[in-house]
Scaffold this motif. Structure first.
Motif, mmCIF file in Angstrom:
data_model
loop_
_atom_site.group_PDB
_atom_site.id
_atom_site.type_symbol
_atom_site.label_atom_id
_atom_site.label_comp_id
_atom_site.label_asym_id
_atom_site.label_seq_id
_atom_site.Cartn_x
_atom_site.Cartn_y
_atom_site.Cartn_z
ATOM 1 N N ASN A 102 49.897 -25.223 -15.369
ATOM 2 C CA ASN A 102 51.034 -25.966 -15.551
ATOM 3 C C ASN A 102 51.435 -26.722 -16.548
ATOM 4 O O ASN A 102 51.846 -27.804 -16.545
ATOM 5 C CB ASN A 102 51.340 -26.605 -14.094
ATOM 6 N N SER A 103 51.137 -26.196 -17.714
ATOM 7 C CA SER A 103 51.284 -26.893 -18.849
ATOM 8 C C SER A 103 52.562 -26.666 -19.518
ATOM 9 O O SER A 103 53.234 -25.637 -19.319
ATOM 10 C CB SER A 103 50.278 -26.362 -19.984
ATOM 11 N N GLN A 104 52.909 -27.508 -20.254
ATOM 12 C CA GLN A 104 54.466 -27.321 -21.169
ATOM 13 C C GLN A 104 54.012 -26.366 -22.279
ATOM 14 O O GLN A 104 53.114 -26.616 -23.049
ATOM 15 C CB GLN A 104 54.974 -28.596 -21.531
ATOM 16 N N ILE A 105 54.963 -25.433 -22.426
ATOM 17 C CA ILE A 105 54.788 -24.391 -23.469
ATOM 18 C C ILE A 105 55.792 -24.339 -24.226
ATOM 19 O O ILE A 105 56.966 -24.387 -23.873
ATOM 20 C CB ILE A 105 54.250 -23.082 -22.837
ATOM 21 N N PHE A 106 55.779 -24.121 -25.654
ATOM 22 C CA PHE A 106 56.818 -23.858 -26.694
ATOM 23 C C PHE A 106 56.905 -22.574 -27.450
ATOM 24 O O PHE A 106 55.568 -22.378 -27.986
ATOM 25 C CB PHE A 106 57.046 -25.124 -27.635
ATOM 26 N N VAL A 107 57.524 -21.581 -27.142
ATOM 27 C CA VAL A 107 57.438 -20.360 -27.556
ATOM 28 C C VAL A 107 58.707 -20.388 -28.675
ATOM 29 O O VAL A 107 59.752 -20.584 -28.558
ATOM 30 C CB VAL A 107 57.853 -19.140 -26.564
ATOM 31 N N SER A 108 58.071 -20.161 -29.839
ATOM 32 C CA SER A 108 58.976 -20.497 -31.116
ATOM 33 C C SER A 108 59.259 -19.249 -31.984
ATOM 34 O O SER A 108 58.563 -18.282 -32.221
ATOM 35 C CB SER A 108 58.077 -21.303 -32.082
ATOM 36 N N THR A 109 60.674 -18.833 -32.167
ATOM 37 C CA THR A 109 61.055 -18.201 -32.967
ATOM 38 C C THR A 109 61.324 -19.033 -34.478
ATOM 39 O O THR A 109 60.792 -20.124 -34.731
ATOM 40 C CB THR A 109 62.552 -17.798 -32.775
ATOM 41 N N ALA A 110 61.707 -18.604 -35.468
ATOM 42 C CA ALA A 110 62.048 -19.341 -36.696
ATOM 43 C C ALA A 110 63.047 -20.544 -36.559
ATOM 44 O O ALA A 110 62.762 -21.464 -37.089
ATOM 45 C CB ALA A 110 62.813 -18.291 -37.665
#
Length: 272
Positions: A102-110
């Motif tokens: 249950n972690s915070q996740i950041f899925v990054s595009t440019a």
């Protein structure tokens, strides 16, 4: 013996390196960068940040738009010259690991970050300070995040996970390493950065150096954390900050002052 007269490219990490512990840019570092520019050195940013996260520093430092962004996933030299997309299957595996804890996740595009919850506290402050600066798409839960990740499947470059529980952080990081599919490294307090296997700052710096026709032995790099290790190992002059993790210090030819005592400036004056 390092031939410091031949340095043509200087690559500097941001968080824990160029910026102090308050995420502010010391005047001494700006002056030292100007000194390097006067000596004819090209100065670039090498960071886990997106283009939006490093953009303000180009003007603050007075340098051209040369950058190794998203831990080498995107290379910038005025324009984007190289970009590596993470396969959708890999992205979904990472999302499942984040959901497990249950972690915070950041899925990054440019230019965009997909995340599974609204930000507050330290994370919100990091965005305002620039280290996570980007446009954001907030998802209500992990299932919505998967849906959005599928829609952006041809644009995702890097994933970062924030986990404040120390035990869970260690378990999460180790589980990702054991998959043997990713380059996994700590980048800041509570953060683990994930790129496709083989993608890292070192390879990104090498790509930028090739584009600029500068041999790697004529490149200097300064960093502090695990995601800087390959850069420090590959460049001709690898410098670790005084606050760097031990593997980075061990790989460096020199350990400079820490980020609260303008260690970047000290290193520039020593080697350039």
């Amino acid at each position: 013996m390092v031939n410091t007269e031949m340095i043509g490219l200087l690559c500097i990490d941001i968080d824990g390196t160029l910026l102090d512990s308050r995420k502010e840019l010391p005047r001494e570092n700006v002056e030292a960068v100007h000194y390097a520019l006067e000596k004819g050195v090209i100065v670039a940013i090498a960071s886990g940040r997106s283009v939006a996260g490093i953009e303000p520093l180009f003007s603050q430092l007075g340098i051209e738009r040369n950058g190794v962004c998203l831990n080498g996933g995107l290379i910038l030299s005025e324009r984007i010259i190289q970009k590596t997309i993470m396969e959708e299957e890999l992205v979904m595996k990472i999302i499942s690991q984040a959901e497990r804890y249950n972690s915070q996740i950041f899925v990054s595009t440019a230019e965009l970050n997909l995340t599974n919850r609204e930000m507050s506290g330290e994370v919100k402050e990091l965005v305002e300070k620039g280290s996570l600066r980007s446009d954001y798409l907030y998802c209500q839960d992990f299932n919505e995040l998967r849906t959005q990740a599928h829609l952006y499947r041809d644009e995702i470059i890097k994933v970062a996970i924030k986990e404040i529980d120390e035990d869970n952080y260690g378990l999460l990081k180790q589980s990702l390493i054991e998959m043997n599919l990713f380059h996994v490294a700590k980048s800041d307090t509570f953060f683990v950065d994930i790129n496709p296997k083989g993608e890292n700052k070192g390879n990104g710096v090498a790509a930028l150096a090739r584009h600029l026709s500068i041999p790697m032995e004529n490149v200097m790099g300064i960093g502090d954390n695990e995601n800087d290790l390959e850069m420090i190992e590959l460049v001709g002059v690898g410098v670790a900050m005084g606050n760097a993790v031990e593997p980075v210090k061990n790989a460096a030819v020199y350990v400079t002052g820490d980020h609260d005592h303008a260690g970047v400036a000290e290193a520039i004056y020593r080697f350039i």
